[in-house]
Design a protein around this motif. Sequence first.
Motif, PDB file in Angstrom:
ATOM      1  N   TYR A   1       0.612  -1.056  -0.078  1.00 21.84           N
ATOM      2  CA  TYR A   1       0.283   0.223  -0.083  1.00 21.84           C
ATOM      3  C   TYR A   1       0.726   1.428  -0.531  1.00 21.84           C
ATOM      4  O   TYR A   1       0.702   2.330   0.205  1.00 21.84           O
ATOM      5  CB  TYR A   1      -0.994   0.176   0.856  1.00 21.84           C
ATOM      6  N   ARG A   2       1.754   0.942   0.028  1.00 23.54           N
ATOM      7  CA  ARG A   2       3.264   2.710   0.291  1.00 23.54           C
ATOM      8  C   ARG A   2       2.471   3.488  -1.111  1.00 23.54           C
ATOM      9  O   ARG A   2       2.890   4.809  -0.924  1.00 23.54           O
ATOM     10  CB  ARG A   2       4.524   1.680  -0.148  1.00 23.54           C
ATOM     11  N   GLN A   3       2.653   2.574  -2.482  1.00 23.72           N
ATOM     12  CA  GLN A   3       2.878   3.520  -3.230  1.00 23.72           C
ATOM     13  C   GLN A   3       1.123   4.331  -3.298  1.00 23.72           C
ATOM     14  O   GLN A   3       0.790   5.063  -3.734  1.00 23.72           O
ATOM     15  CB  GLN A   3       2.695   2.696  -4.451  1.00 23.72           C
ATOM     16  N   ARG A   4       0.259   3.883  -3.247  1.00 21.13           N
ATOM     17  CA  ARG A   4      -1.278   4.329  -3.003  1.00 21.13           C
ATOM     18  C   ARG A   4      -1.940   5.353  -1.706  1.00 21.13           C
ATOM     19  O   ARG A   4      -1.890   6.556  -2.301  1.00 21.13           O
ATOM     20  CB  ARG A   4      -2.432   3.237  -2.520  1.00 21.13           C
ATOM     21  N   PHE A   5      -0.648   5.296  -0.923  1.00 18.34           N
ATOM     22  CA  PHE A   5      -1.217   6.039   0.393  1.00 18.34           C
ATOM     23  C   PHE A   5      -0.106   7.047   0.418  1.00 18.34           C
ATOM     24  O   PHE A   5      -0.353   7.557   1.941  1.00 18.34           O
ATOM     25  CB  PHE A   5      -2.232   5.214   1.531  1.00 18.34           C
ATOM     26  N   ALA A   6       1.513   6.524   0.244  1.00 14.22           N
ATOM     27  CA  ALA A   6       2.367   7.479   0.796  1.00 14.22           C
ATOM     28  C   ALA A   6       2.054   9.216   0.781  1.00 14.22           C
ATOM     29  O   ALA A   6       2.768  10.473   1.398  1.00 14.22           O
ATOM     30  CB  ALA A   6       3.627   6.780  -0.100  1.00 14.22           C
ATOM     31  N   LEU A   7       1.369   9.559  -0.244  1.00 13.47           N
ATOM     32  CA  LEU A   7       1.521  11.252   0.030  1.00 13.47           C
ATOM     33  C   LEU A   7       0.638  11.401   0.845  1.00 13.47           C
ATOM     34  O   LEU A   7      -0.167  12.919   0.882  1.00 13.47           O
ATOM     35  CB  LEU A   7       1.093  11.296  -1.718  1.00 13.47           C
ATOM     36  N   SER A   8      -0.299  10.966   1.002  1.00 12.66           N
ATOM     37  CA  SER A   8      -1.016  11.936   2.006  1.00 12.66           C
ATOM     38  C   SER A   8       0.114  12.085   3.929  1.00 12.66           C
ATOM     39  O   SER A   8      -0.748  13.247   3.702  1.00 12.66           O
ATOM     40  CB  SER A   8      -1.576  10.214   3.170  1.00 12.66           C
ATOM     41  N   GLY A   9       1.376  12.473   3.433  1.00 11.28           N
ATOM     42  CA  GLY A   9       1.627  13.216   4.180  1.00 11.28           C
ATOM     43  C   GLY A   9       1.292  12.850   5.660  1.00 11.28           C
ATOM     44  O   GLY A   9       2.098  13.519   6.571  1.00 11.28           O
ATOM     45  N   ARG A  10       0.776  11.707   6.242  1.00 10.42           N
ATOM     46  CA  ARG A  10      -0.176  11.615   7.651  1.00 10.42           C
ATOM     47  C   ARG A  10       0.877   9.954   7.697  1.00 10.42           C
ATOM     48  O   ARG A  10       0.803   8.811   7.455  1.00 10.42           O
ATOM     49  CB  ARG A  10      -0.888  11.528   7.882  1.00 10.42           C
ATOM     50  N   PRO A  11       0.946   9.507   9.168  1.00  7.92           N
ATOM     51  CA  PRO A  11       1.564   8.604   9.877  1.00  7.92           C
ATOM     52  C   PRO A  11       0.278   7.926   9.362  1.00  7.92           C
ATOM     53  O   PRO A  11      -1.076   7.603   9.739  1.00  7.92           O
ATOM     54  CB  PRO A  11       1.144   8.823  11.496  1.00  7.92           C
ATOM     55  N   ILE A  12       0.287   6.353   8.925  1.00  9.88           N
ATOM     56  CA  ILE A  12      -0.518   5.448   8.251  1.00  9.88           C
ATOM     57  C   ILE A  12      -0.507   4.163   9.876  1.00  9.88           C
ATOM     58  O   ILE A  12      -0.208   4.053   9.924  1.00  9.88           O
ATOM     59  CB  ILE A  12       0.038   4.691   7.185  1.00  9.88           C
ATOM     60  N   THR A  13      -1.730   4.454  10.311  1.00 14.25           N
ATOM     61  CA  THR A  13      -1.881   3.165  10.657  1.00 14.25           C
ATOM     62  C   THR A  13      -3.773   1.990  10.593  1.00 14.25           C
ATOM     63  O   THR A  13      -3.946   2.940   9.481  1.00 14.25           O
ATOM     64  CB  THR A  13      -2.978   3.762  12.359  1.00 14.25           C
ATOM     65  N   THR A  14      -3.081   0.933  10.431  1.00 16.75           N
ATOM     66  CA  THR A  14      -3.299  -0.313  10.792  1.00 16.75           C
ATOM     67  C   THR A  14      -4.609  -0.855  11.329  1.00 16.75           C
ATOM     68  O   THR A  14      -3.977  -1.179  13.041  1.00 16.75           O
ATOM     69  CB  THR A  14      -2.955  -1.662   8.932  1.00 16.75           C
ATOM     70  N   VAL A  15      -5.546  -1.681  11.082  1.00 15.64           N
ATOM     71  CA  VAL A  15      -6.802  -1.536  12.192  1.00 15.64           C
ATOM     72  C   VAL A  15      -7.155  -3.644  11.386  1.00 15.64           C
ATOM     73  O   VAL A  15      -8.059  -3.212  10.529  1.00 15.64           O
ATOM     74  CB  VAL A  15      -7.292  -0.678  12.494  1.00 15.64           C
ATOM     75  N   GLY A  16      -7.167  -4.309  11.818  1.00 14.52           N
ATOM     76  CA  GLY A  16      -7.764  -5.321  11.750  1.00 14.52           C
ATOM     77  C   GLY A  16      -9.062  -5.704  12.759  1.00 14.52           C
ATOM     78  O   GLY A  16      -8.067  -6.185  13.842  1.00 14.52           O
ATOM     79  N   VAL A  17     -10.373  -5.703  12.034  1.00 19.77           N
ATOM     80  CA  VAL A  17     -11.597  -5.412  13.213  1.00 19.77           C
ATOM     81  C   VAL A  17     -11.873  -6.643  12.753  1.00 19.77           C
ATOM     82  O   VAL A  17     -12.496  -7.552  11.277  1.00 19.77           O
ATOM     83  CB  VAL A  17     -12.444  -4.090  12.911  1.00 19.77           C
ATOM     84  N   ASN A  18     -12.043  -8.093  13.846  1.00 23.26           N
ATOM     85  CA  ASN A  18     -13.399  -9.074  13.449  1.00 23.26           C
ATOM     86  C   ASN A  18     -15.171  -8.865  14.560  1.00 23.26           C
ATOM     87  O   ASN A  18     -14.509  -8.719  15.261  1.00 23.26           O
ATOM     88  CB  ASN A  18     -12.689  -9.581  13.304  1.00 23.26           C
ATOM     89  N   PHE A  19     -15.523  -9.470  13.398  1.00 23.99           N
ATOM     90  CA  PHE A  19     -16.831  -9.457  13.758  1.00 23.99           C
ATOM     91  C   PHE A  19     -17.341 -11.173  14.738  1.00 23.99           C
ATOM     92  O   PHE A  19     -17.408 -11.815  13.295  1.00 23.99           O
ATOM     93  CB  PHE A  19     -17.922  -8.795  13.025  1.00 23.99           C
ATOM     94  N   ASP A  20     -18.228 -11.100  15.115  1.00 21.24           N
ATOM     95  CA  ASP A  20     -18.964 -12.621  15.788  1.00 21.24           C
ATOM     96  C   ASP A  20     -19.845 -12.430  15.610  1.00 21.24           C
ATOM     97  O   ASP A  20     -20.479 -11.736  15.475  1.00 21.24           O
ATOM     98  CB  ASP A  20     -18.976 -12.540  17.306  1.00 21.24           C
ATOM     99  N   GLY A  21     -20.453 -13.188  14.287  1.00 23.45           N
ATOM    100  CA  GLY A  21     -21.642 -13.449  14.022  1.00 23.45           C
ATOM    101  C   GLY A  21     -22.878 -13.582  15.064  1.00 23.45           C
ATOM    102  O   GLY A  21     -24.197 -14.000  14.557  1.00 23.45           O
ATOM    103  N   GLU A  22     -22.007 -14.598  15.938  1.00 24.25           N
ATOM    104  CA  GLU A  22     -23.239 -14.636  16.750  1.00 24.25           C
ATOM    105  C   GLU A  22     -23.707 -13.863  17.486  1.00 24.25           C
ATOM    106  O   GLU A  22     -24.739 -12.947  18.219  1.00 24.25           O
ATOM    107  CB  GLU A  22     -23.140 -15.981  17.760  1.00 24.25           C
TER     108      GLU A  22
END
Length: 534
Positions: A487-508
């Motif tokens: 994702y470096r090429q796609r988002f590098a020009l934002s000029g802001r720190p990049i934080t990734t977040v993986g979120v899981n939902f429970d179906g029940e």
Amino acid sequence: MALKLYPLGIQTFERIRREDKLYIDKTEYVYRMAHTSGVYFFLGRPRRFGKSLLVSTFQSYFEGKKDLFKGLAIEKLEEEWTEYPVLHFDMSGGKHMNPQQLEEYLGYRLKDEELKWGISSPANGSNNRLIDLVNAAYRKSGKQVVVLVDEYDAPMLDAAHEKEQLDELRNIMRNFYSPLKFCEAKLRFVFLTGITKFSQLSIFSELNNITNISMNDDYAGICGITKDELLTRMSADIDVLSKAMGMDRTQTIGRLKDNYDGYHFSASSPDVFNPFSLLSCFAEKKFEAYWFASGTPTYLINMMRKYDVQPVDITRVEASASEFDAPTENMPTIMPLLYQSGYITIKDYNRDYDYYTLDVPNKEVRLGLTKALIPSYVSPNTLAVTNMARRIAQALDKRDMDGALTLLQTFLGTMPYCTNANSEGHYQQMLYVIFSLLTDYLVDVEVHTPTGRVDIVMLTRTDLYLLEIKLNQSGKSASHQINLKNYRQRFALSGRPITTVGVNFDGETRNISDWIINSSLKFEIKAKQFYAAS
């Protein structure tokens, strides 16, 4: 110098000019259209965009009221000022009517004009009465007749997708308008406005030479207030608003643009501001959602359900003109309704491949539409959702994504179960609606990268967050899917720190079970450096 009063709620050109209220000069367009080839013209624009005022301006012009146009552009253009007989029909009052009520309404509109032209014993049938009106006006004045029809489609809008009722109403209106073709030799100018485009303007099926100027570059600024008009004609108003808001001029213009600008009605359209919202903001000295609050989107939300449209489907989309500037009563997608009603607009045009990019015009519409979607996609308790979103925004302003997700998890635990919460897509839609309520942030979905797509991208004041959503897996697996090196090429020009977040939902439980946050990698690459390296 005192500012002129704003003509909020006033749609009569003569009254605005007599009372010396603010008028944004559109008379050059009036002159141009009145002196071009053709007799029949149609203009489609969203509600509260100045269509009725434009029709009223045409009426005063064709009635030869030269004194009203003193100091306006047309004063230097027009030399003759010929007075023509004008028949003006406002159809906006014909909404929510059955066929009998509509026939009666047309009768009242015809009676108003018949009294002006001395017809005391009208014929039977609305079409015969209109023929007699044109003939009487033509005979008594000795000049060709001007016919102006405002909101031509109002009687049919509520039944646009109820075929049996629509057919009845449409037949009544087609019968009413049919003399416009029959009387062509006696007509100088015919102008019709509306919101929607019915199939080949089907109620005017006999008018095969009607000119649709809705997407014509020459008339793109005929309604609304262009950016140039704002900066020149309303410069003093901007200064007064700036002082009232405690902002400098540049900040004020930026806020006005973010909230009320963004409309484009042709390939080369100027920036157009929503006139109702803009004038309301100047009058009230507040940045509120005036246009969206002035009309309920219930019909739109119902149609979104009918066409199975998800909130994320209203984001940027590419389409040809025939796919959005298209008839609404038999549309295969909801795009024509969204565009013609003003909920999406043209953002770009690719001349090489002849397609347009469409998106929500501005923050006012995006936030208003998002709030309207809350009951369908999050919870019937809209107050609770907006309050929760406000607390999430406060957490994110402190760069506390963990706290924001904890707030969301707690809130979702109080919600009743949703019957269709059995896919990752459902939770993506829900998070998109919630995050879109964070007014100072930019939120996008399914953002393409060189090697894939990101479920949700959110740009805050300080960070760029990339969110991946999973169902019945784990936050760790969601996080692993976000390969930052890709994702470096796609988002590098934002000029802001990049934080990734993986979120899981429970179906029940229908709630977030766990999440992983990774903010260790920061991209602050300048554009020149990036392109030089690549």
